[in-house]
Design an enzyme around this catalytic site. Structure first.
Site, PDB file in Angstrom:
ATOM      1  N   GLY A 176      19.163   1.144   5.684  1.00 43.94           N
ATOM      2  CA  GLY A 176      19.743   0.470   6.837  1.00 43.94           C
ATOM      3  C   GLY A 176      19.905   1.414   8.008  1.00 43.94           C
ATOM      4  O   GLY A 176      19.186   2.402   8.137  1.00 43.94           O
ATOM      5  N   SER A 177      20.887   1.151   8.843  1.00 42.06           N
ATOM      6  CA  SER A 177      21.090   1.917  10.069  1.00 42.06           C
ATOM      7  C   SER A 177      21.937   3.159   9.825  1.00 42.06           C
ATOM      8  O   SER A 177      22.709   3.216   8.861  1.00 42.06           O
ATOM      9  CB  SER A 177      21.779   1.043  11.115  1.00 42.06           C
ATOM     10  OG  SER A 177      23.115   0.778  10.721  1.00 42.06           O
ATOM     11  N   GLY A 181      25.114   3.668   7.353  1.00 37.67           N
ATOM     12  CA  GLY A 181      24.980   4.737   6.370  1.00 37.67           C
ATOM     13  C   GLY A 181      26.195   5.644   6.337  1.00 37.67           C
ATOM     14  O   GLY A 181      26.630   6.085   5.264  1.00 37.67           O
ATOM     15  N   GLU A 198      18.413   5.933   3.359  1.00 36.13           N
ATOM     16  CA  GLU A 198      17.170   5.830   4.136  1.00 36.13           C
ATOM     17  C   GLU A 198      17.539   5.047   5.390  1.00 36.13           C
ATOM     18  O   GLU A 198      17.766   3.846   5.352  1.00 36.13           O
ATOM     19  CB  GLU A 198      16.089   5.116   3.317  1.00 36.13           C
ATOM     20  CG  GLU A 198      14.669   5.364   3.843  1.00 36.13           C
ATOM     21  CD  GLU A 198      14.347   4.546   5.088  1.00 36.13           C
ATOM     22  OE1 GLU A 198      14.403   5.123   6.202  1.00 36.13           O
ATOM     23  OE2 GLU A 198      14.059   3.356   4.955  1.00 36.13           O
ATOM     24  N   CYS A 232       9.566  -1.129   8.667  1.00 33.27           N
ATOM     25  CA  CYS A 232      10.202   0.117   9.079  1.00 33.27           C
ATOM     26  C   CYS A 232       9.216   1.280   9.093  1.00 33.27           C
ATOM     27  O   CYS A 232       9.594   2.399   9.384  1.00 33.27           O
ATOM     28  CB  CYS A 232      11.363   0.453   8.153  1.00 33.27           C
ATOM     29  SG  CYS A 232      10.890   0.796   6.461  1.00 33.27           S
TER      30      CYS A 232
END
Length: 497
Positions: A176-177, A181, A198, A232
């Site tokens: 995610g962002s 995170g 990640e 992504c």
């Protein structure tokens, strides 16, 4: 129960899944397309192929990397056998993003289950419908081999659901962002569980002056369209050598103008929709900021037939030039089909530009000289690199995947990702048990002898000295002291008698 199963049983589970995936590719891709807006081709590349490759690697190599691994025991422990064992951690928690609803469930699930764990996966609120459907595939495969039905769970919800999951598991994998995170890390700190993050990236695409421009232009467009809100793995910063800059811009402009976006299941479109309505506003904001600072749009793709109520979910692929690092477009993750192209004059300059980012996930470097491309890639501070290709590293499932800086830390994929779901235990045992056992040398038995430290000095030199003659002399001293009596010990022995 599952931790005690054999690798043969686990491979059977994987083969059942693989058979289903291959047979039902169209259904899986249609579900992904309907929930996230990606085209059928993009779904096949990003959902089907990656997952099949992952399963194939686990079937071929998974067991060998989870078996005990024997290591050298060193000079002082020659009589010992040293090994590393890999035991299941327990229950893995995965919080995954919406961009690959199928693969983002199967990727952590396959790793966790094959390494003997259970797993609970929180899917994105933006792709819950597809996630719940894909969960039924996993349930059916578990039932087919008689595995516990709750070995894998898929849950839906918002931030509070993720927080509850982090507090309840033995390890967290998060996709995610960076902002989310950081919250995951804070919550994981309460129970001190390991975390793999990640967090996306601002990947670079570098084009040197000695490339085949036509060839690389096609790859570049594929790279930017993979950032069209569904993927992504897309490139977001393009650096092109000034000697071929005009030619490269001309080629990609021509290709982009031929790209058509539209409802992915309603026709043969090159690009689908954005998953979230509000995302197009963010992309427009990034472009407007760049335009205000001197950038110029040189090409945009077109739309197919879409209804007025769906316009906000489509964003035309855009080529923009005259960009620089003062622009938000070159610093913030766009996650959209925008190709900002910047000139560079030397390899040293482009390395500096590539590293001028808070992100560090991946890079792609193109050159007619593989040595040159490899040298540039080696200097870029990121977790994955492709030489004369784009995103090829992820299709090599033997390799770890992850980044540095604001792109996160830890790895999933490959040996590193598989073992990251394990308790890594160092084990030492006697090599020739019961014939040779550890015995404390006389000089350092309690009470220690007067020459105990002298014995230790000679022992260290005998084992690790750089001069062979001095090592032999030290060994003689060690043997001599081993045969001497320990006066302190003898004195206590006499008193006790």
């Amino acid at each position: 129960m599952w931790a005690k199963t054999s690798f043969k049983q686990r491979r059977t589970f994987l083969r059942i899944l693989l058979k289903y995936i291959i047979k039902h590719q169209t259904l899986i891709c249609e579900i992904s397309s309907r929930d996230t807006g990606k085209t059928m081709v993009d779904a096949s590349l990003g959902e089907i192929m990656t997952t099949c490759e992952k399963i194939n690697w686990l079937l071929s190599e998974g067991e060998q990397w989870l078996k005990p691994e024997y290591r050298s025991s060193g000079r002082s422990m020659l009589h010992k056998r040293a090994k590393v064992e890999f035991h299941p951690l327990g229950v893995i928690g995965a919080i995954v993003s919406w961009n690959y609803p199928f693969h983002n469930i199967f990727n952590p699930m396959l790793t966790a289950v094959f390494s003997g764990n259970g797993i609970v996966i929180k899917i994105s609120e933006h792709a819950s419908w597809s996630g719940c459907f894909y969960f039924r595939i996993i349930q059916s495969a578990l039932a087919a081999i008689g595995a516990p039905e709750d070995l894998v769970e898929v849950i839906t919800g918002f931030a509070e659901t993720g927080e509850a999951l982090v507090s309840s598991v033995d390890k967290v994998i998060f996709v995610g962002s960076p902002g989310a995170g950081k919250m995951i890390m804070r919550n994981a700190a309460e129970t001190l569980i390991p975390v793999t993050l990640e967090l996306g990236g601002k990947d670079v695409f570098i084009v040197c002056d000695d490339v085949d421009v036509d060839h690389v232009a096609q790859i570049a467009v594929r790279a930017v369209l993979q950032s069209s809100g569904q993927n992504c793995a897309g490139a977001e910063r393009f650096y092109v050598h000034r000697e071929i800059y005009s030619s490269f811009v001309s080629k990609v402009t021509k290709i982009i103008k031929s790209v058509r976006a539209g409802p992915p299941l309603a026709g043969k479109y090159d690009m689908g929709a954005l998953c979230m309505h509000e995302h197009s506003e963010k992309l427009e904001g990034l472009i407007n900021d760049a335009l205000d600072k001197g950038a110029e749009i040189v090409a945009r793709g077109s739309f197919g037939h879409i209804g007025e109520d769906a316009v906000d979910q489509y964003f035309p692929p855009t080529v923009i030039v005259n960009v620089n690092h003062s622009m938000r477009l070159m610093q913030e993750e766009a996650f959209g089909p925008i190709m900002p192209i910047m000139k560079f004059s030397s390899d040293e300059e482009v390395v500096k530009l590539a590293n001028d980012s808070k992100y560090g996930l991946g890079c792609a470097v193109f050159s007619g000289s593989q040595d040159r491309a490899r040298d540039i890639a080696s200097q870029i501070h990121c977790g994955v690199a492709a030489v004369n290709d784009f995103a090829a590293t992820y299709m090599c499932q033997s390799l770890p995947f992850g980044g540095v800086k604001h792109s996160g830390f830890g790895r999933f994929g490959g040996v590193e990702g598989l073992r990251a779901c394990c308790l890594v235990k160092a084990v030492v045992e006697d090599r020739w048990w019961p014939f040779v056992k550890t015995k404390i040398p006389k000089p350092i038995q309690y009470p220690v002898a007067e020459n105990a430290f002298e014995f230790q000095e000679s022992l260290v030199e005998a084992l690790y000295g750089l001069n062979i003659w001095e090592r032999l002399q030290a060994l003689v001293n060690v043997l001599k002291m081993l045969t001497e009596q320990n006066p302190a010990a003898e004195s206590i022995k006499k008193k006790n008698n």
